[in-house]
Enzyme design. Structure first.
Site, mmCIF file in Angstrom:
data_model
loop_
_atom_site.group_PDB
_atom_site.id
_atom_site.type_symbol
_atom_site.label_atom_id
_atom_site.label_comp_id
_atom_site.label_asym_id
_atom_site.label_seq_id
_atom_site.Cartn_x
_atom_site.Cartn_y
_atom_site.Cartn_z
ATOM 1 N N LYS A 162 5.301 8.324 2.161
ATOM 2 C CA LYS A 162 5.801 6.956 2.257
ATOM 3 C C LYS A 162 4.715 6.015 2.743
ATOM 4 C CE LYS A 162 10.085 8.014 1.140
ATOM 5 N NZ LYS A 162 9.729 9.195 0.355
ATOM 6 N N ASP A 163 4.954 4.746 2.476
ATOM 7 C CA ASP A 163 4.035 3.664 2.772
ATOM 8 C C ASP A 163 3.550 3.661 4.220
ATOM 9 O OD1 ASP A 163 2.673 1.269 2.577
ATOM 10 O OD2 ASP A 163 4.266 0.298 1.446
ATOM 11 N N LYS A 164 2.311 3.229 4.419
ATOM 12 C CA LYS A 164 1.809 3.051 5.774
ATOM 13 C C LYS A 164 2.264 1.706 6.337
ATOM 14 C CE LYS A 164 -2.224 2.604 8.715
ATOM 15 N NZ LYS A 164 -3.695 2.605 8.840
ATOM 16 N N GLU B 232 0.856 -1.181 0.000
ATOM 17 C CA GLU B 232 0.000 0.000 0.000
ATOM 18 C C GLU B 232 0.883 1.219 0.000
ATOM 19 O OE1 GLU B 232 -0.688 -1.636 3.408
ATOM 20 O OE2 GLU B 232 -1.857 -3.225 2.539
#
Length: 651
Positions: free
Chosen positions: A283-285, A63
């Site tokens: 940035k990505d979780k 994600e």
């Protein structure tokens, strides 16, 4: 434009990270063995291969986000048990729905689990100077003008509560009096410093009352002054030394939080507005990420103090500079990824990784670009470009099958029944979702002015829809290009000379490779290939009732200038290792924080029950790590495919 595929697609696992049990591993192993048997019985794959129609994988979707455009437009969730969510996701998209159909490597695919733990996916930002961001220093720059450490502890919790309410005009008090228990000049100075540094907008003075000394905190010039001093453009001027850079740059290490959530938390603790922070990319979780952040006129000392009270964040590597950070001014991101419980043979893995390093992967836009519900974002984008505003309204608000929060379902049902914005809005406890914003717009401007109503939605979110349509066209055209001409440059292809696209001529074709070839996102300021694919672009847009020669919209925001994108990306700094392990809960590499805290890497068995592929690679901005991993595994990365697989072994 930077992408570390984050927040528009979010699959919540139905269990916590440390809930993984060996019983589940055994169930999973049976499925993986079945998948491996299917792979092993498959036919050989040519150099450019079609996506297998029914290939199953155990990959959980990454994600990640495309800058601010990739923020969650569809404010939906996936409540309920895994089976019901998997059943609902039958209405979601697969890769072939958005034009992702080709591979470039010749190895047989194999299964693996991505992001079984968020700590299996680590992202380090690469700055514009090529330096990879690491958290490796908690020290604070020495500055004689910084307040003492006692500044942060001298005020009681009750004092802080009263001062915050005063600062934000939450009560009728015009001042707050703090009694000086130990009446010394040094003590009074510390209290003055504490109030001014922790509560921007407040002034202080000393008063005698009934023989006791009090520090009185008050607003210097009413509400307008407070609003003014707390913005990015006009911060508190007199409290910042002239010799110090106006921006404190620091490295943010975060776990399982996306960048904007992290900044909102920091803002809350610091009592400032989020717009004084700047960064180069979101940035990505569901990952551990390390990136540089800059904040206007907040001291390193105050920031470092947050390390004592924040969960899942660490701040370090502080420095003062005279400039903020800008979105997109980075070289890319370095990824460290663990694919657990892999089924591939050593030979398959070597072939896959060598191909990734030497050839690369097709630079498709990943699945999160297109939304997670039964109404893909590119359909809304197409309706905007067609100037079909009733269709835009209908696509956003109409009932849809699939995974959504209950209140959104009720809102859509009310809209379908009454077409009454006020009635539908009452069903929404959260008004900031796209549906709520559009309904508020319709309430304000009326049903005959959908354009203005739609304009209430934040600009980045509105543009995301049309950029999604551009991405949809690009993916489809790249698949056609590779199917038609393979992995070589051909006459009529486009390459970039500087920022200008030019066609490859017959006599120059041997001077270029597939890695030089770019293809356009449709727009009014691009040219198209001079072979069959140029016509294919035109045909696809005609089928969508759009004119490729007239991509200017009567609303300027929705006019598409277009852009160019490389069709094949070859990752840099590619390394890999296969390791054995028994316990799915143990980490398989050390993070920056582990190293700072002196945590050793767990000792892994030489002959464990499971195998994992540890891989590292660097990607330029605006590329999707998901698509690189897809090329290695040769698996569909869509939530529709993966949710059903991910729930199978949970039954």
């Amino acid at each position: 434009m930077e992408t570390v595929e984050v927040n528009s697609v979010s699959l919540k696992r139905p269990r916590s990270e440390d809930d993984v049990a060996n019983a589940d591993e055994i169930k999973r192993q049976k499925i993986l063995e079945k998948s491996k048997a299917e792979n092993d019985s498959g036919q050989s794959i040519e150099n450019v291969t079609e996506q297998p129609k029914d290939t199953k994988s155990e990959i959980i979707p990454t994600e990640e986000s495309e800058e601010q455009e990739e923020e969650e437009l569809e404010d939906s969730d996936e409540d309920g048990d895994p089976e019901s969510f998997a059943d609902m996701m039958k209405h979601g998209l697969t890769e072939s729905d958005v034009g992702i159909t080709k591979f470039v490597s010749s190895h047989k695919g194999f299964s693996g689990i991505l992001k079984e733990r968020y700590s299996d996916f680590v992202v380090h930002e690469i700055g514009k100077d090529g330096r990879v961001s690491h958290l490796d220093d908690f020290s604070v720059p020495v500055d004689d003008e910084d307040p003492s450490e006692e500044t942060f502890t001298v005020l009681s919790d009750e004092d802080k509560q009263r001062l915050e309410e005063l600062q934000l005009f939450k009560n009728k008090e015009t001042s707050v009096a703090i009694e000086v228990i130990e009446d010394t000049k040094e003590k009074r100075t510390i209290i003055h410093q504490a109030v001014k540094s922790l509560f921007p907008g407040l002034e202080t003075k000393t008063e005698d009352r009934d023989g006791k000394k009090y520090i009185i905190a008050y607003h210097a010039a009413g509400k307008k002054a407070l609003a003014k001093v707390r913005t990015a453009t006009d911060p508190r001027k007199h409290s910042w030394p002239k010799s110090r850079g106006s921006y404190c740059h620091f490295v943010l290490y975060k776990e399982n939080k996306d960048t904007m959530d992290a900044i909102n938390v920091l803002s809350k603790f610091l009592r400032v507005k989020p717009n004084i922070f700047s960064y180069m990319g979101t940035k990505d979780k569901r990952a551990i990420t390390v990136q540089e952040i800059a904040v206007l006129r907040i001291t390193a000392q105050r920031l470092a103090h947050l390390n004592k009270c924040l969960m899942n964040f660490k701040l370090g590597n502080f420095s003062y500079k005279n400039h903020p950070l800008k979105l997109g001014e980075l070289q890319g991101n370095h990824f460290t990824v663990v694919l657990r419980n892999i089924t591939g043979t050593d030979e398959q893995i070597e072939q896959a990784m060598h191909s990734l390093r030497e050839i690369g992967f097709i630079n498709y836009y990943g699945m999160q670009r297109f939304g997670t519900t039964a109404v893909p974002t590119y359909q809304i984008g197409r309706a905007i470009l067609q100037n079909n505003w009733n269709e835009v309204m209908d696509l956003i608000l109409k009932p849809r099958p699939g995974a959504e929060k209950g209140y959104l379902v009720k809102c859509r049902e009310e809209w379908a029944k009454t077409k009454d914005p006020a009635a539908a809005l009452k069903k929404l406890p959260v008004k900031r979702c796209v549906e709520g914003q559009l309904l508020r717009g319709l309430l304000k401007y009326g049903m005959k002015n959908i354009i203005s109503a739609f304009g209430i939605i934040p600009r980045n979110n509105r543009l995301m829809y049309i950029h999604s349509y551009q991405s949809y066209v690009w993916n489809n055209m790249v698949s056609k290009r590779i199917e038609e001409y393979g992995l070589k440059a051909v006459p009529g292809d486009l390459i970039l000379k500087g920022a200008t696209a030019v066609h490859i001529e017959e006599g120059d074709v041997d001077n270029y490779t597939i890695h030089d070839v770019v293809m356009p996102l449709p727009g009014f300021d691009v040219i198209y290939p001079k072979h069959k694919i140029g016509e294919a672009y035109k045909e696809m847009l005609v089928a969508d009732n759009l004119d490729i020669n007239n991509m200017r919209h009567k609303i300027r925001d929705y006019s598409l200038s277009g852009a160019y994108r490389k069709i094949i990306i070859r990752p840099q700094n590619v390394n890999w290792e296969v390791v054995a392990y028994d316990d799915p809960k143990i980490p398989l590499f050390t993070t920056d924080l582990d190293k700072l805290e002196g945590k050793p890497l767990p000792v892994l068995p030489t002959d464990g029950k499971f195998r994992a592929l540890k891989m590292e690679f660097s990607l330029p901005p605006s590329t999707y790590a998901t698509m690189a991993i897809r090329e290695v595994l040769k698996m569909d990365t869509s939530i529709k495919n993966q949710t059903q697989l991910n729930t199978t072994w949970l039954r």
